[in-house]
Design an enzyme around this catalytic site. Structure first.
Site, PDB file in Angstrom:
ATOM      1  N   GLU A 177       6.084  22.142  43.250  1.00  0.00           N
ATOM      2  CA  GLU A 177       6.398  22.256  44.576  1.00  0.00           C
ATOM      3  C   GLU A 177       7.126  21.077  44.998  1.00  0.00           C
ATOM      4  OE1 GLU A 177       5.956  24.621  47.029  1.00  0.00           O
ATOM      5  OE2 GLU A 177       4.898  26.290  45.352  1.00  0.00           O
ATOM      6  N   HIS A 180      10.897  21.177  45.586  1.00  0.00           N
ATOM      7  CA  HIS A 180      11.568  21.880  46.752  1.00  0.00           C
ATOM      8  C   HIS A 180      12.038  21.192  48.049  1.00  0.00           C
ATOM      9  CE1 HIS A 180       8.959  25.620  45.045  1.00  0.00           C
ATOM     10  NE2 HIS A 180       9.721  25.100  44.189  1.00  0.00           N
ATOM     11  N   HIS A 266       4.375  31.357  41.528  1.00  0.00           N
ATOM     12  CA  HIS A 266       2.993  30.578  41.951  1.00  0.00           C
ATOM     13  C   HIS A 266       2.087  31.688  42.555  1.00  0.00           C
ATOM     14  CE1 HIS A 266       5.165  26.413  42.254  1.00  0.00           C
ATOM     15  NE2 HIS A 266       4.665  26.814  41.044  1.00  0.00           N
TER      16      HIS A 266
END
Length: 397
Positions: A177, A180, A266
Protein backbone atom coordinates in the site's frame (compact mmCIF):
# COMPACT_ATOMS: atom_id res chain seq x y z
CA UNK A 1 -15.01 -7.25 29.83
CA UNK A 2 -14.80 -4.41 27.38
CA UNK A 3 -12.75 -1.45 28.54
CA UNK A 4 -14.42 1.86 27.66
CA UNK A 5 -13.04 5.34 27.09
CA UNK A 6 -15.70 8.02 27.47
CA UNK A 7 -15.01 11.27 25.64
CA UNK A 8 -16.86 14.29 27.05
CA UNK A 9 -16.75 17.92 25.92
CA UNK A 10 -16.07 19.38 29.35
CA UNK A 11 -12.46 18.68 30.28
CA UNK A 12 -9.58 19.42 27.93
CA UNK A 13 -6.36 17.43 28.06
CA UNK A 14 -4.00 20.29 27.28
CA UNK A 15 -2.85 22.57 30.04
CA UNK A 16 -1.85 25.29 27.59
CA UNK A 17 -3.91 26.99 24.90
CA UNK A 18 -3.30 25.51 21.45
CA UNK A 19 -1.66 27.74 18.89
CA UNK A 20 -3.91 29.39 16.33
CA UNK A 21 -3.88 27.72 12.94
CA UNK A 22 -4.88 29.68 9.88
CA UNK A 23 -6.36 32.41 12.04
CA UNK A 24 -8.46 29.96 14.05
CA UNK A 25 -7.72 28.36 17.38
CA UNK A 26 -7.09 24.63 17.24
CA UNK A 27 -9.14 24.44 20.43
CA UNK A 28 -12.21 25.49 18.46
CA UNK A 29 -11.76 22.48 16.24
CA UNK A 30 -11.31 19.77 18.85
CA UNK A 31 -13.71 18.81 21.64
CA UNK A 32 -12.50 18.94 25.20
CA UNK A 33 -11.57 15.45 26.22
CA UNK A 34 -11.37 13.43 29.40
CA UNK A 35 -10.84 9.74 29.95
CA UNK A 36 -12.69 7.37 32.25
CA UNK A 37 -12.65 3.60 32.48
CA UNK A 38 -15.11 1.04 33.75
CA UNK A 39 -12.81 0.14 36.63
CA UNK A 40 -13.78 3.40 38.30
CA UNK A 41 -10.56 5.38 37.95
CA UNK A 42 -9.98 8.54 36.01
CA UNK A 43 -7.15 10.99 35.66
CA UNK A 44 -6.24 14.22 33.93
CA UNK A 45 -3.23 13.97 31.69
CA UNK A 46 -0.95 16.98 31.65
CA UNK A 47 0.21 17.45 28.08
CA UNK A 48 3.38 19.24 26.93
CA UNK A 49 3.13 22.99 26.42
CA UNK A 50 3.89 22.55 22.73
CA UNK A 51 0.89 22.64 20.36
CA UNK A 52 -0.95 19.36 20.42
CA UNK A 53 -3.94 18.20 18.42
CA UNK A 54 -5.89 15.46 20.19
CA UNK A 55 -8.23 13.16 18.25
CA UNK A 56 -11.60 14.66 17.36
CA UNK A 57 -13.59 11.53 18.17
CA UNK A 58 -16.54 12.28 20.42
CA UNK A 59 -18.27 8.89 20.57
CA UNK A 60 -17.72 6.36 23.31
CA UNK A 61 -14.76 4.13 22.58
CA UNK A 62 -14.91 0.42 23.42
CA UNK A 63 -11.78 -1.73 23.55
CA UNK A 64 -11.08 -5.46 23.74
CA UNK A 65 -14.67 -6.52 23.14
CA UNK A 66 -13.85 -9.95 21.73
CA UNK A 67 -14.17 -12.80 24.26
CA UNK A 68 -10.75 -14.20 25.07
CA UNK A 69 -11.66 -17.70 23.96
CA UNK A 70 -12.21 -16.48 20.41
CA UNK A 71 -8.54 -15.53 20.18
CA UNK A 72 -7.94 -19.26 19.86
CA UNK A 73 -9.87 -19.19 16.57
CA UNK A 74 -7.28 -16.90 15.03
CA UNK A 75 -4.38 -18.88 16.45
CA UNK A 76 -5.89 -22.00 14.89
CA UNK A 77 -6.07 -20.23 11.52
CA UNK A 78 -2.32 -19.53 11.30
CA UNK A 79 -1.65 -22.29 8.76
CA UNK A 80 -4.83 -21.48 6.86
CA UNK A 81 -3.78 -17.83 6.58
CA UNK A 82 -0.36 -18.88 5.32
CA UNK A 83 -1.89 -20.97 2.54
CA UNK A 84 -4.88 -18.78 1.69
CA UNK A 85 -4.06 -15.15 2.56
CA UNK A 86 -0.33 -14.70 2.04
CA UNK A 87 -0.78 -15.97 -1.53
CA UNK A 88 -2.44 -12.64 -2.30
CA UNK A 89 0.85 -10.82 -1.73
CA UNK A 90 3.29 -10.33 -4.58
CA UNK A 91 7.07 -10.83 -4.34
CA UNK A 92 8.79 -7.43 -4.21
CA UNK A 93 10.69 -8.11 -7.43
CA UNK A 94 7.39 -8.73 -9.25
CA UNK A 95 5.66 -5.63 -7.87
CA UNK A 96 5.38 -2.40 -9.80
CA UNK A 97 7.19 0.54 -8.23
CA UNK A 98 6.36 4.27 -8.43
CA UNK A 99 9.39 4.93 -10.60
CA UNK A 100 7.89 2.70 -13.30
CA UNK A 101 5.31 5.44 -13.98
CA UNK A 102 7.36 8.59 -13.35
CA UNK A 103 9.98 10.53 -15.34
CA UNK A 104 13.43 9.01 -14.84
CA UNK A 105 15.60 11.59 -13.02
CA UNK A 106 18.78 9.90 -14.29
CA UNK A 107 17.78 10.17 -17.94
CA UNK A 108 18.73 12.97 -20.30
CA UNK A 109 15.07 13.18 -21.24
CA UNK A 110 13.95 13.83 -17.64
CA UNK A 111 13.04 17.49 -18.16
CA UNK A 112 11.19 16.71 -21.38
CA UNK A 113 9.23 13.96 -19.60
CA UNK A 114 8.31 16.33 -16.78
CA UNK A 115 7.25 18.96 -19.30
CA UNK A 116 5.05 16.39 -21.05
CA UNK A 117 3.48 15.36 -17.71
CA UNK A 118 2.74 19.00 -16.90
CA UNK A 119 1.18 19.59 -20.31
CA UNK A 120 -1.13 16.61 -19.86
CA UNK A 121 -2.15 17.76 -16.39
CA UNK A 122 -3.30 21.14 -17.76
CA UNK A 123 -6.29 19.37 -19.29
CA UNK A 124 -7.49 18.08 -15.92
CA UNK A 125 -10.11 20.26 -14.16
CA UNK A 126 -9.70 21.53 -10.62
CA UNK A 127 -12.49 19.37 -9.20
CA UNK A 128 -10.71 16.27 -10.49
CA UNK A 129 -7.58 17.33 -8.60
CA UNK A 130 -9.63 17.79 -5.42
CA UNK A 131 -10.72 14.14 -5.47
CA UNK A 132 -7.29 12.92 -6.60
CA UNK A 133 -5.60 14.82 -3.76
CA UNK A 134 -8.17 13.48 -1.28
CA UNK A 135 -7.51 9.94 -2.45
CA UNK A 136 -3.76 10.49 -2.23
CA UNK A 137 -3.96 11.94 1.28
CA UNK A 138 -6.02 8.93 2.32
CA UNK A 139 -3.26 6.65 1.02
CA UNK A 140 -0.55 8.70 2.72
CA UNK A 141 -2.06 8.15 6.18
CA UNK A 142 -0.82 4.55 6.00
CA UNK A 143 0.99 4.62 9.39
CA UNK A 144 -2.42 5.02 11.02
CA UNK A 145 -3.88 2.02 9.20
CA UNK A 146 -1.00 -0.27 10.13
CA UNK A 147 -1.35 0.90 13.71
CA UNK A 148 -5.07 0.11 13.63
CA UNK A 149 -4.48 -3.41 12.33
CA UNK A 150 -1.95 -3.96 15.08
CA UNK A 151 -4.56 -3.19 17.73
CA UNK A 152 -6.60 -6.26 16.74
CA UNK A 153 -6.47 -9.03 19.35
CA UNK A 154 -5.17 -12.37 18.16
CA UNK A 155 -3.67 -11.13 14.89
CA UNK A 156 -1.44 -8.19 15.83
CA UNK A 157 2.29 -8.10 15.22
CA UNK A 158 3.43 -8.59 18.81
CA UNK A 159 7.12 -7.78 18.27
CA UNK A 160 7.27 -5.64 15.15
CA UNK A 161 8.91 -8.51 13.29
CA UNK A 162 6.72 -11.45 14.27
CA UNK A 163 6.80 -14.51 12.00
CA UNK A 164 3.10 -15.31 12.39
CA UNK A 165 1.07 -15.34 9.19
CA UNK A 166 -1.13 -12.51 10.44
CA UNK A 167 1.85 -10.28 11.22
CA UNK A 168 3.55 -11.07 7.92
CA UNK A 169 0.35 -10.12 6.10
CA UNK A 170 0.01 -6.80 7.93
CA UNK A 171 3.59 -5.73 7.23
CA UNK A 172 3.59 -6.86 3.60
CA UNK A 173 0.14 -5.35 2.98
CA UNK A 174 1.47 -2.08 4.39
CA UNK A 175 4.53 -2.26 2.15
CA UNK A 176 2.39 -2.79 -0.94
CA UNK A 177 0.00 0.00 0.00
CA UNK A 178 2.89 2.37 0.69
CA UNK A 179 3.60 2.63 -3.03
CA UNK A 180 0.17 4.14 -3.71
CA UNK A 181 0.68 7.38 -1.83
CA UNK A 182 4.27 7.64 -3.01
CA UNK A 183 3.27 7.43 -6.66
CA UNK A 184 0.33 9.84 -6.50
CA UNK A 185 2.29 12.29 -4.35
CA UNK A 186 5.20 12.48 -6.78
CA UNK A 187 2.93 12.66 -9.80
CA UNK A 188 1.03 15.65 -8.40
CA UNK A 189 4.25 17.31 -7.25
CA UNK A 190 5.58 17.19 -10.79
CA UNK A 191 2.27 18.39 -12.26
CA UNK A 192 2.55 21.81 -10.61
CA UNK A 193 -1.24 21.97 -10.34
CA UNK A 194 -1.58 21.62 -6.57
CA UNK A 195 -0.32 23.35 -3.43
CA UNK A 196 2.00 20.70 -2.06
CA UNK A 197 2.63 22.52 1.22
CA UNK A 198 -1.07 22.57 2.06
CA UNK A 199 -1.34 18.92 1.06
CA UNK A 200 1.62 18.03 3.27
CA UNK A 201 0.03 19.87 6.19
CA UNK A 202 -3.17 17.93 5.65
CA UNK A 203 -1.27 14.65 5.71
CA UNK A 204 0.48 15.61 8.94
CA UNK A 205 -2.79 16.64 10.58
CA UNK A 206 -4.48 13.43 9.46
CA UNK A 207 -1.77 11.09 10.74
CA UNK A 208 -1.66 13.05 13.99
CA UNK A 209 -5.44 12.77 14.40
CA UNK A 210 -5.44 9.00 13.86
CA UNK A 211 -8.68 7.11 13.29
CA UNK A 212 -11.18 5.07 15.23
CA UNK A 213 -13.37 2.94 12.95
CA UNK A 214 -14.93 1.51 16.15
CA UNK A 215 -13.48 -1.94 15.59
CA UNK A 216 -12.85 -2.37 19.34
CA UNK A 217 -9.58 -4.35 18.98
CA UNK A 218 -11.82 -7.05 17.52
CA UNK A 219 -10.56 -8.79 14.35
CA UNK A 220 -14.12 -9.80 13.40
CA UNK A 221 -14.98 -6.11 13.22
CA UNK A 222 -11.56 -5.12 11.89
CA UNK A 223 -11.58 -7.45 8.91
CA UNK A 224 -15.19 -6.60 8.03
CA UNK A 225 -14.09 -2.95 8.00
CA UNK A 226 -11.05 -3.63 5.80
CA UNK A 227 -13.12 -5.78 3.43
CA UNK A 228 -15.48 -2.85 2.94
CA UNK A 229 -12.72 -0.26 2.69
CA UNK A 230 -10.57 -2.12 0.19
CA UNK A 231 -13.55 -2.41 -2.14
CA UNK A 232 -14.32 1.28 -1.61
CA UNK A 233 -10.78 2.31 -2.57
CA UNK A 234 -10.86 -0.05 -5.54
CA UNK A 235 -13.98 1.75 -6.75
CA UNK A 236 -12.63 5.23 -6.03
CA UNK A 237 -9.28 4.72 -7.78
CA UNK A 238 -11.02 2.97 -10.66
CA UNK A 239 -13.27 5.98 -11.17
CA UNK A 240 -10.39 8.47 -11.03
CA UNK A 241 -8.72 6.33 -13.71
CA UNK A 242 -11.87 6.63 -15.84
CA UNK A 243 -12.02 10.41 -15.42
CA UNK A 244 -8.31 10.85 -16.17
CA UNK A 245 -8.79 8.91 -19.39
CA UNK A 246 -11.83 11.01 -20.32
CA UNK A 247 -9.72 14.15 -19.88
CA UNK A 248 -6.91 12.78 -22.03
CA UNK A 249 -4.28 11.89 -19.42
CA UNK A 250 -3.76 8.25 -20.28
CA UNK A 251 -0.63 7.97 -18.13
CA UNK A 252 -2.47 9.12 -15.01
CA UNK A 253 -5.34 6.78 -15.91
CA UNK A 254 -2.79 3.95 -15.93
CA UNK A 255 -1.47 5.09 -12.54
CA UNK A 256 -4.92 5.14 -10.93
CA UNK A 257 -5.82 1.85 -12.59
CA UNK A 258 -2.77 -0.01 -11.30
CA UNK A 259 -3.48 1.24 -7.77
CA UNK A 260 -7.09 0.07 -8.11
CA UNK A 261 -5.87 -3.40 -9.10
CA UNK A 262 -3.83 -3.62 -5.88
CA UNK A 263 -6.88 -2.63 -3.85
CA UNK A 264 -8.93 -5.33 -5.56
CA UNK A 265 -6.34 -7.99 -4.71
CA UNK A 266 -6.26 -6.86 -1.09
CA UNK A 267 -10.05 -6.87 -0.97
CA UNK A 268 -10.01 -10.50 -2.06
CA UNK A 269 -7.74 -11.43 0.85
CA UNK A 270 -9.81 -9.66 3.50
CA UNK A 271 -13.12 -11.02 2.21
CA UNK A 272 -11.65 -14.53 2.32
CA UNK A 273 -10.87 -14.07 6.01
CA UNK A 274 -14.48 -13.15 6.78
CA UNK A 275 -15.73 -15.97 4.59
CA UNK A 276 -13.67 -18.38 6.72
CA UNK A 277 -15.03 -16.84 9.92
CA UNK A 278 -18.59 -17.34 8.65
CA UNK A 279 -17.68 -21.00 8.13
CA UNK A 280 -16.22 -21.45 11.63
CA UNK A 281 -18.39 -19.08 13.67
CA UNK A 282 -21.42 -17.92 11.67
CA UNK A 283 -23.27 -16.52 14.67
CA UNK A 284 -20.37 -14.40 15.94
CA UNK A 285 -19.52 -13.22 12.45
CA UNK A 286 -23.03 -12.12 11.46
CA UNK A 287 -23.35 -10.28 14.78
CA UNK A 288 -20.08 -8.47 14.02
CA UNK A 289 -21.24 -7.65 10.49
CA UNK A 290 -24.49 -6.14 11.78
CA UNK A 291 -22.59 -4.22 14.46
CA UNK A 292 -20.28 -2.58 11.93
CA UNK A 293 -23.16 -1.65 9.64
CA UNK A 294 -25.19 -0.17 12.51
CA UNK A 295 -22.21 2.03 13.35
CA UNK A 296 -21.85 2.87 9.64
CA UNK A 297 -18.51 2.45 7.92
CA UNK A 298 -16.48 5.61 8.41
CA UNK A 299 -13.92 6.46 5.77
CA UNK A 300 -10.27 6.17 6.88
CA UNK A 301 -9.62 9.89 6.30
CA UNK A 302 -12.76 11.23 7.97
CA UNK A 303 -10.61 13.35 10.34
CA UNK A 304 -9.03 15.17 7.39
CA UNK A 305 -8.03 18.79 8.15
CA UNK A 306 -5.82 21.31 6.36
CA UNK A 307 -5.49 23.89 9.13
CA UNK A 308 -8.43 25.89 7.80
CA UNK A 309 -11.51 23.87 6.88
CA UNK A 310 -13.16 22.07 9.79
CA UNK A 311 -15.39 20.18 7.35
CA UNK A 312 -12.76 19.34 4.77
CA UNK A 313 -13.64 15.66 4.48
CA UNK A 314 -17.32 16.48 3.98
CA UNK A 315 -16.48 18.99 1.25
CA UNK A 316 -14.06 16.59 -0.47
CA UNK A 317 -16.69 13.83 -0.28
CA UNK A 318 -19.31 16.10 -1.82
CA UNK A 319 -17.06 16.74 -4.82
CA UNK A 320 -16.35 13.00 -5.10
CA UNK A 321 -20.10 12.31 -5.00
CA UNK A 322 -20.81 14.89 -7.71
CA UNK A 323 -18.10 13.53 -10.01
CA UNK A 324 -19.17 9.93 -9.41
CA UNK A 325 -15.83 8.93 -7.88
CA UNK A 326 -17.36 7.55 -4.68
CA UNK A 327 -21.06 7.89 -3.94
CA UNK A 328 -23.81 6.80 -1.57
CA UNK A 329 -24.84 4.35 -4.27
CA UNK A 330 -21.36 2.82 -4.14
CA UNK A 331 -21.74 2.38 -0.35
CA UNK A 332 -24.96 0.44 -0.88
CA UNK A 333 -23.44 -1.53 -3.76
CA UNK A 334 -20.49 -2.59 -1.60
CA UNK A 335 -22.78 -3.81 1.17
CA UNK A 336 -24.90 -5.69 -1.36
CA UNK A 337 -21.77 -7.28 -2.81
CA UNK A 338 -20.48 -8.40 0.60
CA UNK A 339 -23.84 -9.83 1.67
CA UNK A 340 -23.83 -11.91 -1.52
CA UNK A 341 -20.12 -12.76 -1.36
CA UNK A 342 -20.46 -14.12 2.16
CA UNK A 343 -23.88 -15.74 1.47
CA UNK A 344 -25.30 -14.06 4.57
CA UNK A 345 -28.87 -14.73 3.51
CA UNK A 346 -28.20 -18.48 3.38
CA UNK A 347 -26.95 -18.83 6.97
CA UNK A 348 -28.83 -21.36 9.10
CA UNK A 349 -28.71 -22.54 12.70
CA UNK A 350 -28.19 -19.06 14.12
CA UNK A 351 -29.17 -17.92 17.59
CA UNK A 352 -32.14 -15.59 17.99
CA UNK A 353 -29.73 -12.64 18.10
CA UNK A 354 -27.92 -14.00 15.06
CA UNK A 355 -31.20 -14.26 13.17
CA UNK A 356 -31.99 -10.63 14.00
CA UNK A 357 -28.54 -9.58 12.82
CA UNK A 358 -28.96 -11.58 9.62
CA UNK A 359 -32.31 -9.92 8.93
CA UNK A 360 -30.89 -6.47 9.63
CA UNK A 361 -27.94 -6.87 7.27
CA UNK A 362 -29.96 -8.50 4.48
CA UNK A 363 -32.63 -5.79 4.48
CA UNK A 364 -30.30 -2.81 4.92
CA UNK A 365 -29.40 -2.19 1.26
CA UNK A 366 -32.89 -1.18 0.08
CA UNK A 367 -33.26 1.08 3.13
CA UNK A 368 -29.97 2.81 2.32
CA UNK A 369 -31.03 3.27 -1.31
CA UNK A 370 -34.38 4.79 -0.27
CA UNK A 371 -32.66 7.19 2.12
CA UNK A 372 -30.23 8.23 -0.61
CA UNK A 373 -33.08 8.83 -3.06
CA UNK A 374 -34.85 11.05 -0.53
CA UNK A 375 -31.63 12.92 0.22
CA UNK A 376 -31.04 13.51 -3.49
CA UNK A 377 -34.60 14.77 -3.90
CA UNK A 378 -34.11 17.24 -1.04
CA UNK A 379 -30.62 18.34 -2.09
CA UNK A 380 -30.10 22.06 -2.54
CA UNK A 381 -28.56 23.68 -5.61
CA UNK A 382 -24.80 23.26 -5.68
CA UNK A 383 -22.59 26.02 -4.36
CA UNK A 384 -18.88 26.70 -4.61
CA UNK A 385 -16.06 25.92 -2.19
CA UNK A 386 -12.44 27.02 -2.06
CA UNK A 387 -9.87 24.26 -1.49
CA UNK A 388 -6.43 25.11 -0.15
CA UNK A 389 -5.03 22.09 -2.02
CA UNK A 390 -5.54 23.90 -5.33
CA UNK A 391 -4.38 27.36 -4.20
CA UNK A 392 -7.83 28.33 -2.90
CA UNK A 393 -9.48 28.08 -6.28
CA UNK A 394 -13.23 27.43 -6.20
CA UNK A 395 -14.98 24.28 -7.37
CA UNK A 396 -18.63 23.29 -7.39
CA UNK A 397 -19.83 21.12 -4.52
Amino acid sequence: MACRLAFRPDAYLCASRPRDVGGRSVAARYPKVSMASTVGTSSRILMPKKPFTPPREVHEQITHSMPSQKIEIFKSLEDWAKDNILVHLKPVEKCWQPQDFLPDPSAESFHDEVKELRERSKELPDDFFVVLVGDMITEEALPTYQTMLNTLDGVRDETGASTTSWAIWTRAWTAEENRHGDLLNKYMYLSGRVDMKQIERTIQYLIGSGMDPRTENNPYLGFIYTSFQERATFISHGNTARLAKEHGDLKLAQVCGIIASDEKRHETAYTKIIEKLFEIDPDGTVLAFADMMKKKISMPAHLMFDGRDDNLFEHFSTVAQRLGVYTAKDYADILEFLVGRWKVGELTGLSSEGNKAQDFVCTLVPRIRRLDERAQARSKPAGKMRFSWIYDREVMI
